[in-house]
Structure formats: C-alpha cells, structure tokens
Design an enzyme around this catalytic site. Sequence first.
Site, PDB file in Angstrom:
ATOM      1  N   GLU A 244       0.874  -1.181   0.000  1.00 39.32           N
ATOM      2  CA  GLU A 244       0.000   0.000   0.000  1.00 39.32           C
ATOM      3  C   GLU A 244       0.903   1.219   0.000  1.00 39.32           C
ATOM      4  O   GLU A 244       1.482   1.582   1.024  1.00 39.32           O
ATOM      5  CB  GLU A 244      -0.918  -0.020   1.229  1.00 39.32           C
ATOM      6  CG  GLU A 244      -1.908  -1.176   1.252  1.00 39.32           C
ATOM      7  CD  GLU A 244      -2.973  -1.083   0.178  1.00 39.32           C
ATOM      8  OE1 GLU A 244      -2.914  -0.157  -0.665  1.00 39.32           O
ATOM      9  OE2 GLU A 244      -3.869  -1.936   0.165  1.00 39.32           O
ATOM     10  N   CYS A 278      -2.201   9.386   2.726  1.00 39.46           N
ATOM     11  CA  CYS A 278      -1.768   8.871   1.425  1.00 39.46           C
ATOM     12  C   CYS A 278      -2.799   9.061   0.334  1.00 39.46           C
ATOM     13  O   CYS A 278      -2.450   9.080  -0.849  1.00 39.46           O
ATOM     14  CB  CYS A 278      -1.388   7.395   1.540  1.00 39.46           C
ATOM     15  SG  CYS A 278      -2.756   6.331   2.068  1.00 39.46           S
TER      16      CYS A 278
END
Length: 503
Positions: A244, A278
């Site tokens: 990720e 993010c």
Amino acid sequence: MATETVFPQLPESEARKAPEDGGGNRSVDGDTTSRNPFAGLVSHLRASWLSGKTRPMEYRVAQLEALGRFLDDKKQEILEATASDLGKAPFEAELSEILLCKNELHETLNNLSQWMKDEHVNKNLVMQLDSAFIRKDPYGVVLIIAPWNYPIHLFLVPLIGAIAAGNCVIVKPSEVSKNTERLVAEALPDYLDKDCFAVVTGGVQETTRLLENKFDYIFFTGSPPVGRIIMTAAAKHLTPVTLELGGKNPCYVSDTCDVTNVARRVAWGRFFNAGQTCIAPDYLLCTIEMQEKLLPALRKAISDFYGPNPRESPDFGRIVNDKQFQRVQRLLGSGRVAIGGQTDEAERYMAPTVLVDVQPSDPVMQEEVFGPILPIVVIANMDEAIDFINSRERPLAVYAFSSNDKVVSQVLERTSSGGFCGNDTLMHVTLTSLPFGGIGNSGLGLHHGKFSFDTFSHHRGCLKRGMGWESLNAPRYPPYSKTNFGIVQATSKVTRKSDCTLL
C-alpha cells in the site's frame, strides 16, 4: 540492541537450533537461525501455526474480540499518543484510528463464518458426482509493516484481516510515531495470544534483519521507494506481498460545480491530519477561471475550519518530525503562495497553504506532498486534465468534481488509479464494502472488509472424487482413440452461452 521484541523469547539453546523454514530449507542468513535476531521468534510462530491453533473460527473470533477490547480500553491513550506524535485532534484520531477500525472489526465478525465456508464451484458433466470447491487457507506467518501517519489504523486494519484468515502475525509499527509505537508494543501483546502474535519495534536496521527471515506473506504500507526494498526482500523467499504505497493524487475541478462545496471538501481532505494522508488530494487541476473562483472559497473554508490563525486551532495537526518538516518546507519554493505559507519549525507547524503558478516541473509536482500544501496546476479543459493525469504514474486515488455527472464519469473511464471518488475526497476509504489498494507505482493488492480476508487467505482449489464409477474414467486412458476423445470432449468442454446448434 535497539530493537525491543515484545514477545517471550525462546531459550537460547533452542534458538540456536536450525529449524526448517516450512519449505524444506534452512532459515535465514546463513546456515543456522541463530545468526538472525528474529529467527527464533519467526520459528516459534511458525510452530504455533503448524499446530493448527489459529484455524478454528472460535479462536479467530476470540482474538478479534480482543482487538476490540484493546481499542476500548486504550482509547484515551491512543488519543494522547497520536496527539503527541502528530498533533492529531481528538475528532480526527477517534474517526480515523478508532471508529474506522471498529467498523472493519465488526464487518469481519459479522461475516467471518460465511467468508470461511468452502466456495463450491461449477462442474462439468463428468464430475457431477464429485465435490469441487475453493478452500480459504491461511498463508502461515505474516509480517505487517505499518507507517507513522495513521499509526493505529494502518497496522490494525490489516491485522484484522490476517487474524480472520487464520494466520500468525508479527506487527512492526513505525518508529517515527514513537509514542504510538510504545503504546502498541507495551499494550497489544496483553490482548493477543503470545504464541501466535508479536510486536517488534525498531528502525531501518531492525526491519532489514526482520525481512531476512522467510515469511508466508508481507503486508507493507509506506512509500514507493521502500516498497521496492520490501518487494526485493520478499522475492528472495518467493513471498507474496501487498504494497500500500502513495502517489500524487490528482483532483480535477470542472468549470461547472458548486465552488463553495468543492472548496470545503477539498480543504478537508487536503488538510486532515495536516495533509499527512496517502489518499489526500495532492494537487488541483482546473482552468484559470475556476482557480480565481476557488481561491476565495478555499480561503474561507480554511478560516471556517481552523479560524483566522490555524496555528491556534485545536483541530489542526503538526508535521510528524523535523526531517519531514524540512522536506515539506522546501516544497513551498514552488510556484507562488496564494494562501497560508506560515511556518514554525520549533513546533513543526505549517499553515494550510495553497500554491498557484505551479509548473509541472516544480519540486512540489515531483514527489508526494504529504503535508498541508495544495498546489494548483492550470489546464485548459477536461481533456488536458486527463492527459496530464495519464502522463504520470498511476495514483492511489483520482478525484473529480463537477455538477455534470457525465464529466465525472469521463474522468473515471479515461484514467487509471487505485481508487476513485467523485465530488468528494477521502470518503471512499470509509466503506468496508469497497476494496482499497493501489495500482502500479501506488501499490499492489487490496484490503478492507472481505478483501482483507481474501488477501490473507490462499484460495486453494480442491476436487474430491469417489473411488467408484471407474468406467466413467475409461475414455481418458490409453490406448487413445478418436472415439474416446469425442467422449472426453463432450463431457468436459465449456461452451459459450451464445453458441447454438441448428437442427
């Protein structure tokens, strides 16, 4: 050694043995496990997994419920630790670190029995009397490496999936968010079975040594450069990974939209957690006309959210450490500051900032911002915006705002990204029913809800046949003949549904 392994270590005499790594090879770093400081820990967890302890549903449920108690019992300490590390407001911390984790936990507990069931599949004619199914097996010993920006959420959500799937797990929290790291290391082992779950702390050196060991799955959240290091280490053992990562998430704003609503939704997504998210919108793409409308709307939204001086707001966070602050501060040299720009290095404060006159070649457009800076890049129209997005690495999220649904759909259809959200920011990540993950430079693999369970499960194709009815098998055996092939073909082929036979 700087590493603290919150786990009862094996006796030294036992740790010096060289157990098999589960695949018939000696373990890490030479010919014996004793050369690696974590080999005994990994070996112990592997023995626990091989014993079958983690496989029963009742065991998995008990460990998941213990995670719920951890969140309940340690709620105040979590709020205090994340406030110390990142200046997180209680609202933001409770939403992102506790509520969303509980949602994942409850979704999993509500559905685990169904997810664990064998999935029966279609069979051809010759196997109608047999059993064909997919068994969801645990991988084994899993390593979860978490980042510092959401230091509870980003280890706990994958941990929920790994436990639900029946794995043993080592959790490596980030050393950057040191107060949260300490809380996890000291408190979490009290809630979980110490034979099957462990917390390891430390920095780059300790993580490097940890990665020398053979794991059955690695789940990493962090930056693309470190993701490459993780993937390289995993390749040595042919270990599957979920990465990720991040990226520069574009946000296109069309000329037809509610400017006030756009400004509020973008400002919230960009400046939540002081921009250290993010999936935050990393930069805006809009026409010069829309930029002129957005600037006063963004200025008002920031003032409404954080007051005339965001430095004094209890709801605006801080950059995590001096290194990150200095990195983000350098990005202020790109373009021209239109809103904000004030900084205080002593308390790692940077005001919510909007940059204009930004060029694609500017430093702020060469790396993920990961701070409270929003650059605006001017484009002529939607087609140019889409071309701009597609000319760069594929991001973790694409955002598009327009009162015309056809415009939002066009951006969705003509771009590629890990996720997509139309007319809002961040909110797609709050749904446990949607997969979360990157593509290309922004990551590899999926999680959240059932996707987490599937990620940490090996989908094992299984066929169980009876010992009788051997005459049904005769056509496949030598000596071969065209007649027998015709029988095999007729009983095993898959035909298209559109196929028809004219009589």
